[in-house]
Design an enzyme around this catalytic site. Structure first.
Site, PDB file in Angstrom:
ATOM      1  N   CYS A   1       0.800  -1.365  -0.146  1.00  0.00           N
ATOM      2  CA  CYS A   1       0.077  -0.044  -0.032  1.00  0.00           C
ATOM      3  C   CYS A   1       0.716   1.488  -0.123  1.00  0.00           C
ATOM      4  CB  CYS A   1      -0.849   0.038   1.214  1.00  0.00           C
ATOM      5  SG  CYS A   1      -2.170  -1.535   1.305  1.00  0.00           S
TER       6      CYS A   1
ATOM      7  N   HIS B   1      -2.406   7.102   3.619  1.00  0.00           N
ATOM      8  CA  HIS B   1      -3.243   5.788   3.000  1.00  0.00           C
ATOM      9  C   HIS B   1      -4.430   5.692   3.250  1.00  0.00           C
ATOM     10  CE1 HIS B   1      -4.062   1.903   1.228  1.00  0.00           C
ATOM     11  NE2 HIS B   1      -3.854   1.475   2.427  1.00  0.00           N
TER      12      HIS B   1
ATOM     13  N   ASN C   1     -10.508   2.131  -0.246  1.00  0.00           N
ATOM     14  CA  ASN C   1      -9.482   1.799  -0.251  1.00  0.00           C
ATOM     15  C   ASN C   1      -8.769   1.300  -1.476  1.00  0.00           C
ATOM     16  OD1 ASN C   1      -6.723   0.318   0.334  1.00  0.00           O
ATOM     17  ND2 ASN C   1      -7.003  -0.401   2.381  1.00  0.00           N
TER      18      ASN C   1
END
Length: 327
Positions: free
Chosen positions: A115, A254, A284
Site C-alpha cells: 500500500c 493511505h 481503499n
C-alpha cells in the site's frame, strides 16, 4: 536530508462503474445501510471485465500530461508503483508503456511495497533525479482490488475500490524538496494481510486453494500493531526537522479504512481540516490511494509554495512509511 523534488503534474483515472454501498447491500442480501455503516464508504469504483490496470494507469498518466501541457516524450523514466501486478511476469511498467503509447525504449521498472508503493517510488525518484541521469520521472499506481476480494469475508470485502493515479516529478530549482523519509518493516505482522497465491509457494505445481487467490486480512492485529508503532515512528520521522508533525499544512494518508483514518487523526491529535480524506467516495485503492489523495490536494488549488506535506501509511509486510515534502 534534503532531496530537491518538484511535483509538476498529477492525474487520475477511475473505472466506469460507480458502485453505491446500497448496491452492495442488495448484492449481498443485507439490510440497506449495512455496508455504509460498517465500511464508512458512500460509493467506490469497480473495473469492468474489459478494463486492465495498465489501461487505467495510462489514462491517469494522460490526464496528468494533458492537464499540465506535458509532452509524454519528455518523460525519461516510468515507475509503476502498484501492490498487485497485472501479471506475474513481465512487469506492469512495460504494459503501461504500451497502453499509454510512450516512446519505445523508455526506461521503466516496477516498485512493490504494497500500500505504500507510491511513497517508496517517490523517494526513489527523488534520489535518482540527483544523479541527473533522469530529469523527468513519471510514477503511476493502478489497482483493481475488486478482483481479489473474497465476498464471504465481510471485514475486507466492503472497503476496497479500483482506480489509478499518476504523478510527474522533476528536481526543480531545489526549493521544493523531500526533507524526511522513513520506511520500517516489522515481519511480526507479515501474515496479517496477504494473498498467498501467485508466487513460487502457492501455485498449481506446489498446491493451492481457490481462496489463496483472494485478499486475506486480520484487521484487529493490524490495528493493534499500527497503534503500538505509530507514536515512535512519527517521532523518528520528524527527529531531524525543525518542526513537529502538528506544524505541517497537509496530511496525505493511505486511505486504509474509516477506522484507520479516525485513529490517525485522534492518536496524533491532528486537525481534520489538514487531512486529505477521500475514502468515503473512493474506498481503499491499495497503492493508488495515496497518489489519488495527493492528486485531489493538488487539483484543489489549496497548495502553496513553502507549505509542508506529510505522507504516511501502513502496508502488508508489516510496513510503515512516512515522508515529509516541502512544496
Amino acid at each position: 536530508m534534503k532531496l530537491p523534488l518538484s511535483i509538476i503534474a498529477t492525474g487520475k483515472a477511475l473505472p466506469s462503474e460507480r458502485l453505491l454501498s446500497s448496491d452492495l447491500d442488495a448484492r449481498l442480501g443485507l439490510q440497506t445501510g449495512t455496508v455504509a455503516k460498517k465500511s464508512g464508504i458512500q460509493w467506490r469504483y469497480f473495473a469492468s471485465a474489459e478494463q486492465t490496470q495498465s489501461q487505467l494507469a495510462a489514462e491517469a498518466l494522460q490526464d496528468a500530461c494533458q492537464h499540465h501541457g506535458i509532452d509524454t516524450n519528455s518523460i525519461d523514466l516510468l515507475i509503476c508503483a502498484s501492490a498487485i501486478p497485472e501479471q506475474v511476469l513481465p512487469n506492469t511498467a512495460s504494459a503501461v508503456i504500451q497502453a499509454a503509447g510512450l516512446k519505445n525504449g523508455l526506461a521503466a521498472f516496477d516498485v512493490n511495497a504494497s500500500c505504500i508503493s507510491f511513497m517508496t517510488a517517490l523517494f526513489q525518484a527523488a534520489a535518482l533525479l540527483q544523479t541527473k541521469v533522469y530529469r523527468r520521472i513519471a510514477i503511476v499506481s493502478a489497482e483493481i482490488a475488486s478482483r481479489g476480494l473474497n465476498w464471504d469475508d465481510a471485514e475486507s470485502s466492503f472497503i476496497f475500490g479500483d482506480g489509478a493515479a499518476a504523478v510527474i516529478v522533476e528536481a526543480g530549482d531545489g526549493i521544493a524538496a523531500c526533507v524526511a523519509q522513513r520506511l520500517e518493516v516489522h515481519p511480526v505482522g507479515r501474515t496479517f494481510c496477504q494473498i498467498k497465491a501467485g508466487g513460487t509457494q502457492r501455485n498449481p505445481r506446489m498446491g493451492l486453494l481457490e481462496t489463496d487467490h483472494y485478499f486475506q486480512m486480520q484487521g484487529k492485529p493490524v490495528f493493534k500493531l499500527a497503534s503500538q508503532l505509530l507514536p515512535a515512528f512519527i517521532h523518528n520521522l520528524f527527529s531531524d526537522l525543525p518542526y513537529t508533525f502538528h506544524e505541517v499544512d497537509w496530511v496525505v494518508p493511505h486511505q486504509a479504512s474509516h477506522l484507520s483514518m479516525e485513529h490517525l487523526k485522534n492518536r496524533l491529535g491532528l486537525d481534520s481540516q489538514k487531512i486529505i480524506d477521500i475514502y468515503a467516495t473512493h474506498g481503499n485503492q491499495v497503492a493508488a490511494s495515496m497518489p489519488m489523495a495527493l492528486h485531489e490536494l493538488y487539483r484543489s488549488g489549496k497548495t502553496q509554495s513553502g507549505q509542508k506535506v506529510l505522507l504516511i501509511g501502513t502496508a502488508a509486510g508489516f510496513a510503515m512509511g512516512g515522508m515529509v515534502l516541502s512544496l
